[in-house]
Design a protein around this motif. Structure first.
Motif, PDB file in Angstrom:
ATOM      1  N   TYR A 116       0.892  -1.171   0.000  1.00 26.19           N
ATOM      2  CA  TYR A 116       0.000   0.000   0.000  1.00 26.19           C
ATOM      3  C   TYR A 116       0.922   1.211   0.000  1.00 26.19           C
ATOM      4  CZ  TYR A 116      -4.233   2.709   1.429  1.00 26.19           C
ATOM      5  OH  TYR A 116      -5.296   3.571   1.508  1.00 26.19           O
ATOM      6  N   HIS A 119       0.506   7.226   1.722  1.00 23.73           N
ATOM      7  CA  HIS A 119      -0.802   7.903   1.765  1.00 23.73           C
ATOM      8  C   HIS A 119      -1.079   8.415   3.178  1.00 23.73           C
ATOM      9  CE1 HIS A 119      -1.750   3.919   3.383  1.00 23.73           C
ATOM     10  NE2 HIS A 119      -2.832   4.448   3.933  1.00 23.73           N
ATOM     11  N   ASP A 121      -4.584   8.579   5.820  1.00 28.01           N
ATOM     12  CA  ASP A 121      -5.956   8.078   5.897  1.00 28.01           C
ATOM     13  C   ASP A 121      -6.956   9.237   5.930  1.00 28.01           C
ATOM     14  OD1 ASP A 121      -4.851   5.579   5.943  1.00 28.01           O
ATOM     15  OD2 ASP A 121      -5.189   5.240   8.079  1.00 28.01           O
ATOM     16  N   SER A 188      -4.382  -8.458   8.845  1.00 23.73           N
ATOM     17  CA  SER A 188      -4.518  -7.365   9.811  1.00 23.73           C
ATOM     18  C   SER A 188      -5.965  -6.904   9.894  1.00 23.73           C
ATOM     19  CB  SER A 188      -3.639  -6.186   9.383  1.00 23.73           C
ATOM     20  OG  SER A 188      -4.022  -5.755   8.090  1.00 23.73           O
ATOM     21  N   TRP A 192     -10.649   2.639  12.059  1.00 24.46           N
ATOM     22  CA  TRP A 192     -10.570   4.090  12.230  1.00 24.46           C
ATOM     23  C   TRP A 192     -11.537   4.529  13.305  1.00 24.46           C
ATOM     24  CZ3 TRP A 192     -10.747   1.852   7.333  1.00 24.46           C
ATOM     25  CH2 TRP A 192      -9.575   1.985   6.567  1.00 24.46           C
TER      26      TRP A 192
HETATM   27  C1  OGA Z   1      -4.410   1.242   5.956  1.00 25.59           C
HETATM   28  C2  OGA Z   1      -2.979   1.150   6.318  1.00 25.59           C
HETATM   29  C3  OGA Z   1      -1.212  -0.028   7.475  1.00 25.59           C
HETATM   30  C4  OGA Z   1      -0.805  -1.417   7.835  1.00 25.59           C
HETATM   31  O1  OGA Z   1      -5.109   0.207   6.003  1.00 25.59           O
HETATM   32  O2  OGA Z   1      -4.868   2.354   5.621  1.00 25.59           O
HETATM   33  O3  OGA Z   1      -2.266   2.104   6.096  1.00 25.59           O
HETATM   34  O4  OGA Z   1       0.259  -1.563   8.459  1.00 25.59           O
HETATM   35  N1  OGA Z   1      -2.514   0.031   6.909  1.00 25.59           N
HETATM   36  O5  OGA Z   1      -1.518  -2.362   7.480  1.00 25.59           O
END
Ligand code: OGA
Ligand code: MN
Length: 202
Positions: A116, A119, A121, A188, A192
């Motif tokens: 990812y 970015h 959030d 994971s 939020w």
């Molecule tokens: C997300 C993110 C970080 C991670 O899901 O927005 O940044 O360590 N996850 O999984």
């Protein structure tokens, strides 16, 4: 007020202190092993329902290649983690007046080669996400598997955080971060803590 429903191993004062000074906090050995095992089981047995996180309303983004599943009442084990985060949110509201009203969460699965990119959030207060949390629930993690969270704290220091099993990362949703390429399946729950009820799912 007592936060009796937080796991007893959590040091809430330390969490509040770390968030205050650097904008992020780590909690290790968050839950009993049996709970993590049940959570891995719930996550793994639903993998076929996960959807590509980079595709929303038919629009494809290349910023991320993981797959996600939004958490609702149908996922009772994960729901217990959400309940814990709701209690944590009360502590944050008391300490920082964040006005958090709800928790929104999804499972995420990064298969080998997935990532990812950089970015935030909640860029420029665009949505109502105040605090981001990520809990790592795979049974074990080895250093050379990659998949670290790279995060810039509020003092502009960068941190590389391995997705160690049973670890919770808590950070301000406006901080810059990325998930480095993972060489193994990485499981994971991202959640939020939000200040109101908008339908933002970005
Ligand atoms: C997300 C993110 C970080 C991670 O899901 O927005 O940044 O360590 N996850 O999984
Ligand atoms: Mn993120």
């Amino acid at each position: 007020m007592q936060f009796t429903s937080l796991p007893t191993s959590w040091n809430i004062d330390q969490i509040l202190d770390d968030l205050n000074t650097s904008g992020f906090a780590l909690v290790d050995n968050v839950y009993p092993h049996e709970y993590v095992r049940d959570l891995v089981q719930e996550c793994s047995s639903n993998l076929e329902a996960f959807r590509a996180a980079g595709i929303q309303n038919g629009v494809v983004s290349h910023i991320r290649s993981d797959h996600i599943l939004w958490i609702d009442d149908q996922l009772p084990i994960a729901q217990q983690h959400i309940n814990t985060l709701e209690n944590l949110a009360q502590a944050f509201n008391q300490a920082f007046y964040l006005g958090i009203k709800e928790v929104e969460a999804h499972f995420a699965c990064y298969n080998a080669g997935e990532f990812y990119a950089l970015h935030r959030d909640n860029p420029q207060q665009k949505n109502d996400r105040m605090i981001s949390t990520v809990f790592y629930l795979h049974e074990s993690w080895q250093e050379d598997w990659g998949g670290q969270l790279r995060l810039q704290d509020k003092n502009d220091q960068w941190h590389i955080i391995p997705p160690v099993s049973n670890r919770l990362v808590i950070f301000q949703s406006d901080l810059l971060h990325e998930v480095l390429l993972s060489k193994q399946q990485r499981l994971s729950i991202t959640a939020w803590l939000r200040s109101s009820n908008s339908i933002w799912n970005g």
